[in-house]
Structure formats: structure tokens, C-alpha cells
Design an enzyme around this catalytic site. Sequence first.
Site, PDB file in Angstrom:
ATOM      1  N   HIS A  72       0.791  -1.204  -0.078  1.00 47.97           N
ATOM      2  CA  HIS A  72      -0.037   0.020   0.051  1.00 47.97           C
ATOM      3  C   HIS A  72       1.075   1.294   0.070  1.00 47.97           C
ATOM      4  CE1 HIS A  72      -2.188   3.259   2.535  1.00 47.97           C
ATOM      5  NE2 HIS A  72      -2.945   2.972   1.447  1.00 47.97           N
ATOM      6  N   ASN A  73       0.503   2.173  -0.839  1.00 50.07           N
ATOM      7  CA  ASN A  73       1.366   3.492  -0.858  1.00 50.07           C
ATOM      8  C   ASN A  73       2.596   3.094  -0.953  1.00 50.07           C
ATOM      9  OD1 ASN A  73      -0.972   5.069  -0.808  1.00 50.07           O
ATOM     10  ND2 ASN A  73      -0.738   5.867   1.025  1.00 50.07           N
ATOM     11  N   GLU A 100       1.607   0.234  -5.557  1.00 52.76           N
ATOM     12  CA  GLU A 100       0.588   1.359  -5.615  1.00 52.76           C
ATOM     13  C   GLU A 100       1.485   2.448  -6.008  1.00 52.76           C
ATOM     14  OE1 GLU A 100      -3.139   3.423  -3.245  1.00 52.76           O
ATOM     15  OE2 GLU A 100      -1.835   1.976  -2.147  1.00 52.76           O
ATOM     16  N   ASP A 158       0.287   6.656  -6.581  1.00 49.06           N
ATOM     17  CA  ASP A 158      -0.862   7.612  -6.492  1.00 49.06           C
ATOM     18  C   ASP A 158       0.020   9.120  -7.408  1.00 49.06           C
ATOM     19  OD1 ASP A 158      -2.493   6.566  -4.854  1.00 49.06           O
ATOM     20  OD2 ASP A 158      -2.079   7.859  -3.018  1.00 49.06           O
ATOM     21  N   HIS A 196       1.548  11.288  -1.727  1.00 46.73           N
ATOM     22  CA  HIS A 196       0.124  11.144  -1.132  1.00 46.73           C
ATOM     23  C   HIS A 196      -0.426  12.583  -1.009  1.00 46.73           C
ATOM     24  CE1 HIS A 196      -2.172   9.135   2.564  1.00 46.73           C
ATOM     25  NE2 HIS A 196      -2.662   8.843   1.528  1.00 46.73           N
ATOM     26  N   GLU A 220      -3.512   5.184  -8.824  1.00 45.67           N
ATOM     27  CA  GLU A 220      -4.301   6.027  -8.344  1.00 45.67           C
ATOM     28  C   GLU A 220      -4.312   7.283  -9.205  1.00 45.67           C
ATOM     29  OE1 GLU A 220      -6.729   5.705  -6.023  1.00 45.67           O
ATOM     30  OE2 GLU A 220      -6.526   3.429  -5.814  1.00 45.67           O
TER      31      GLU A 220
END
Length: 925
Positions: A478-479, A508, A510, A523, A557
Site C-alpha cells: 500500500h502506498n 501502488e 498515486d 500522497h 490512483e
Amino acid sequence: MLKLCLVFSVLHPSQQEGSGSARGPSCPGKDRNTVRTRCGGGDRAVLGASGSGDGQPVSEDGNGGSTPNGGHGRVLPPLPATPLPLYPPPPLLLRSGVTLIRSDLERRRLRGVRGPGASRGGGGPGADSPPRRCQGAGSPGSPGPVRPPAVKHPRSGAAPESGSCQRGERRAMASLLCNARIQLTDTLEQMQQGTLMRKVKSKSWKKQRFFKLQDDCMTIWYQSKRTGKTESAFSISDVETVREGHQSEVLQSLAEEFPPERCFTIVFYGRRGNLDLIAGSAEEAQCWVQGLRQLIEVATTMDQREKIDQWIRDWFQKADKNKDGRMNFKEVQRLLKMMNVDMNEDHALRLFQDADKSESGTLEGEEFVLFYKALTQREEVLSLFQEFSEDGKKLTLLELVDFLRQEQMEDEGTEEMAMELIDKYEPSETARARHVLSADGFLMYLCSPEGSIFNPQHRALWQDMNQPLCHYFISSSHNTYLIEDQLRGQSSIEGYIRALKRGCRCLEVDCWDGPNGEPMVYHGHTFTSKIPFREVVSTLGKYAFKASDYPVILSLENHCSMEQQEVLAQQLKDILGEQLLTTTIDGHVPSHLPSPEELKHKILLKGKKIGRLEDTLDGPGDEVPDVSDDDNGAEAEEERRRAKKDKETLAQALSDCVIYCKNVSFRGFQEARSHSRPSEISSLSEAKARKLIRDAGNEFVRHNAWQLTRIYPSGMRTDSSNYSPQEMWNAGCQIVALNFQTAGTEMDLCDGLFSQNGCCGYVLKPPFMRDEETLFNPSDPSSREGPGPITLTIQVISGQQLPKVANSKDGAIIDPLVRVEIHGVPADQAHQETKYIENNGFNPRWDETLRFQLHVPELALVRFVVEDYDKTSRNDFVGQFTLAFANIKPGYRHIHLLSKDGTSIPPSSLFVHIRITEPPGPEQD
């Protein structure tokens, strides 16, 4: 006089002639009263050692020979015993014995050994000479000269010998201090002389530091140029790799100031930050890069014996305060404290004086070997050895086969396995020729991968990789770009590199609009730093398939504008090329997901997509999912509306890159069954997933049998903490995303599950979780078809060389206990722990039995945790090891502990006995 260096040649006295008969059928730990040798004090200490399996050591020609102490191990009164050392000597050194090393020392002392910087003239080795074993120029700040062999009483104040002899002896000692496989090249010699380099942390933080390779060739030390203060030291065993050039974000930011030929990065295991360095010249940089790589190769290929040797070297050098290569009683007391041993002073002095054969008041060479063996005897292993040995001295081939079958539950090819173990682990040539295993070889086997609790066959790729993607648990992050917390933490490509090297297969990213038309990764709506999307994709292309050949899923994302979405698509295609999957594997609409095998070396983009997959393909598939009547009405209209909205916010080029992992909103299991496709995926928060498991566990398992589901942490976890992945795996969720940067139980479980199957990042789910009509519900174990619960019985016998608690006070000694945790379906969740052993982290003995019932063993993970007991506050973490129940080997096994970061901490281990009791079959009822 021989110095400490001899301890690293591991010299052994001969095996003691049977003192006492073979023990009966009692296994280690059945009678704790028989163990009288705890380091905290006791009534005996054994200094002898078993050797060749027939009671005699092996000389250079393979015949029996004598040892310095007359061929017998010494036993302190009042109890006699057959001794068992911690490890056997390397066969080459065993043949050579003391005489070879003594003559080598004398030869070096008489002729002098060339010091660093001296010419190659005179009687020294010429340019064509073979490489020398690693030696050193002395550790920084070491006091006066090392005394030569002729000095028998170091406390007498005898004058040192001439400078050349001192240097010769010092270099000889340093050479023996090193791993026998390290050859001293000019490169390593230059590293030992030291180099001034810039340590870099940022564009503005560049400080000069003096770096130096130590005498043991396994430690790097550096100090500040300005203050002269020693800043730090690190072990080569802590280093994973060395990168040349501008291969870190910090060095990339300095690319215009410093050429790549002068730059390199030292990468450590675990979560420790990298060390970026800039050398004064390209030649100096190459010297360190090549030298470090040579030493890393040695460190990563050490066997258990060599790791223990290195462990002893490290501790001895820490305790040898005056660096004279010998230890007085005060230094020995200090060493005991450092090694987690709390020993009565009178008892310690007794062992010290008995080992001090020369009566010099110091321990040197084989004297320290004797003292060390007194501390490290393994009576519980000796008891087990004697239980199966008729004469108490050796295991014949048939006796070893009996042990493997009866205790280790090895039932296939046992005779061949026994022969292989003797050939591989028996140190004595005579014993190998006779096809027998000595006590030394027996212990070496138990400490080896074959003697580990983890089934060595499951370390390699052992599962079927031709099932659909949704039939596997997939290691997921995650992230991934964050290496700290979620609010102010640093974004770094190192997050991707570390995750990929650990076998992570779902990352992941973003993406947000950045300056100059360049999308950035960070983020959103926080103070985290930013990195260019281009760098992330380049890193992915470089590292995606270094640890695993199987597909990587890039979870996108997307928060970018239409213009920068076009840039995203273009960079993905330009940088990844053929690695990026841009069409189905056969050009048709899939009726089910392809397998990891079919998608080898492919990167799949997970994200939003305009319309359905068939809209981007040339023609209809062989089997298009049924369209219900509702699709011609309201549902069809809703889908057209969504597609129109997507066209307004999503670039077509980026949409076309999404093939098998189209993001869709989850609207219920019935809705998914009726209208969704296998190539679509839903992402759920941990809270939403828990509710579905609680309310519709069976439906969730069925859904995950044909479609992928991704679970992500709650947005409230701003500290990058993790939820338990186990409850999600219990429902068959494949992509359970965790914050890889945060150590703890949750990441231990993740590492434990994916440490099998070649660490490829894919683990096949149990059969009852791959069936779309399964009745299994994780909340109701009886829904699993099959026999009743199995019983797992774990006898925790002993611990070996446990580490100290991080940042503990000098002289602090741990009070260790062992907790065994079962992580699985709710009915199987359990933990039990042993009592704590006061003031003994060196060789604690528990001999306690823990029992667990497992209703769904296919989903169970077993975590062994060692803690330092504290009656007034929370226990401190010492070490752990986690593995899937399916990978456990029964019998007498060693558990090699890991740090909080998941890195190995040799030689720390637990010794256990495992018994797995299956429920009776129908014919037995």
C-alpha cells in the site's frame, strides 16, 4: 605464543572415549534435572570435543592422530560426560591442525610480512604471487604492538620485539582473524589503509568521512574528518548490495556536480537507510565497489559453521579492549556480559583457569576454543544423539536412518538422504569413508537447512502456477512510494525497490499533476515529498523481475488532468515497452483470468477503464458473459452513463493500458455475479471487508474464487500501521495491501506466508477456496470438508545465542521466554508461552510443551516470538520466525530467528520438537 586467531581455525581435541553409556529413550527435555550446565552457574563444564566419529581426529594423511591435549577432552569434576562442541572444524583446517598454523605464524614472524604501502621488492611476494589471505593494517586507534609468540607471560612487562617482527606477527594474526575464504587482493589492502570520501544525505549535506576496512575483512568503520570521532561501523553481513553511479535520488540530485564514476550507494538489508558515498576519484570508487562486492559474496554464501565463526570473531573483537589478541579474566567477564551470559564469578574464573593451559593469565588460541566450548556444549543434542547411537560416539548409517524415520518423519528415500547428510555435514574424512555420523556432524545437520523447521523443498517454487490469478494470494503493498508515515513521510523510489526485492507483486502509485507537464507521485493533500512518475516507472522496469518472474500489478490512483494522463500513458509505454501488457494474451475476451505462468515478465496496469474490455479488442471473445434482460433496460443505460462520464475524465490512451484489472465499484455479491467480469476488480477498505466477512463470509469466499479483490488500510492509519492480513486471507482476498515500511506482527505474517514457493509473491489458495460453489465460511470451520482438527504439539527445548534487546544498557542480560502464536480462522487463533529464564540469553533451556488444535490448518500461520520478560512493563522483542503451517517439518528442528525487520540474526536460534497428529480416518473410527 598462539593468539586468539586460532579460535577461528576451529581446532578440536579428539572425541572423548565413551564416558558413560548411551542414554535410554528419553528425549531432550524430559528430565530438566539432568541439565546442570546453565551458564548462570553449575557443577560441570565440558571442554572436550567429538571429532572424527571413531574417537580419533584425522591427520593430514587421513590417519588417526593426536591432539595438543593428549587426545582426550577434559571434563571438570564431579560429573563425566561426552562433550559436544557447537560446530566442527572445517575439514581442511582439521587435517592441518595446530602444527600448520603454528608453523605459518613462525614463518611469517621470521621473515616479516609486508606492511601496507611497502614495496614489493626484497623477499616479499612478487607480482605473480597468488593472492594472500586477508590481513590488516590494524584497527583504528589500537594501542601498542601485539606481543610476539615468544612472550609467555603478557603480565610480566617483557619488552616487545623489533618493529618488523611485530608487524609481521600482527599481519599474520590479522590474516587468521579473517574468514578463510577471503583472499587479500590489492583492492582489499587499499580498503584496509582507508579512504577519505564524502558521505551524502542531501544536496546540501555532504560531509567528509574516513572509511576503513577492518582487520577481520568483515567490518567497515568510519570517522569524521573534522572531529576525528568514530561515527559508526557496520558489518558486511548487513549489506545487501552496492550500486554504482547515480542510482539513488540523493546522488541523482548531485549529477551535475559529481560524475557517476565517483558515486556509489551501499544498500543495507531490511529498512535501514542507504549510505550514499562520493569518492575522490573513479579509481577509489571502483576499489570500494569491487572490494565490497567480493566481501558480500563471501558473507552471503557462509554456511552455519562460518556464520558462527564470524559471530565469535565479532564478539571477541568487541571484548578485546586493548587489541592484543588475547583475553585476560576481566575481558572475559566483559565478553560474557556482552554475549548475554550471567555467570557466577567463581564459576567463570574456574572455567577460565582450566582453559588457561599456559598459565599465562590470558586465553590465547586453542585456550579460548576450550573456554568457548565449555559455554556452548549442547547437552540436549548430545542426549538425542546418544539415544540413537549404540556406542554413544557415532551414528551408523542404519542408526541415522532410524532417527530420520522415527523422529524426523522422513519416509521417502531415507537411505539416500542419510548418505547425503553424512557426505555433506560430517567433518571427518574417516567417518565419511565409514558412512557414519559423529556428534559434530549430527549437530551440523540439525543446524542446517535440512534440519530447519521450514521444509526446504517449499523454499523453491513448488506450487502449480497455471491456475487463474484469482486463485492465488498475491504479495501486495500500500502506498509503496512512502518509506515513513502517511502525512509527512518521505516519498522515494527506494520503497519500490525494497518491495520488489521482497517479492511484492502488487504496487501502488498515486499520480498528481506536476510542474512542466511531468506527473508526480505523492500522497495527495499531505506534506509527503514528491517523486516524478517517470522515475517510478523506470525503477519498476529495472527491478520488476529481479526477485520473481511472475506478473506485477501496478495499482494506479489517477488524480491527473487529461493532459498529464496522456503523459502517464506515454511514459508507461515508452519506458516499459513489451513488459507492459496492452492486450489479452490471446486477443479475445477472457472467460477467466490468465495464470501467473501465462503472464510471466508482464506488468499489468490496474485502474479505471472506459467501457468494457471487448470494446478495445478486434473482435468478440469465444465466450462472452451472458447479458440479462435488465441489461437492455436500466442497467444498460447506467453503464452507458458511466462510460460517458469516464470519457470526460479519463484519457483513452491510459484506459487502453488497462486489460485484466479494471477498477469497478463493489455493489454487492449478487450484482457482481450478474454483471461483472473476471477481468474486473474491486477495492475495499479494511472496515468494509471485515463487515462482509462477518455478514456474508461464504459469499465473499465464493466471489474471490473467480474475481480479484484488493483490500487497503484505513485512512486513519496515518502512522503507516497495518491491519491483520490474516482475516482477509481467511476470506480468500488475494491483494491484501500492507504498509511494507512498517515492521511488526502484520508484516511478519506477510513475510511468513510469502517466504515459500520461491518467494515469487504468489501462493496458491487451498482447494476449497478455489471452488466457486464452495461451502466454506471462515467463521464456521465445520463448513470445510475434510477430517477433523489436527493437533500441533511443540516442545520448546532450548535457545542459542539470543541477541540483546536493542538499545539496552551495558551489562543487561535478557530473561527470555518463547511465545507461540497461531494465526488463522477465528477458531484457530491462539497463543501460549513458556516461563521465562532469568538472566540467560546465551543458552536458555525451557523444555516446555505447548499444544494447539487446528481446524483449518491450510490457512494457519505459526509465529515463534522470543521476548525479554519484564514484570513492570511490556516485554521487549528479541526475535521471531513465522511460517505457514503447510511448510512445517516435524521432528527435532532448529528455528533460525529473524530481527524485527525480518533480517537474519545468526547464530540466534531455537531448538524445538514438532509433532503433528492427524485425526483418525474413517477406517480407524
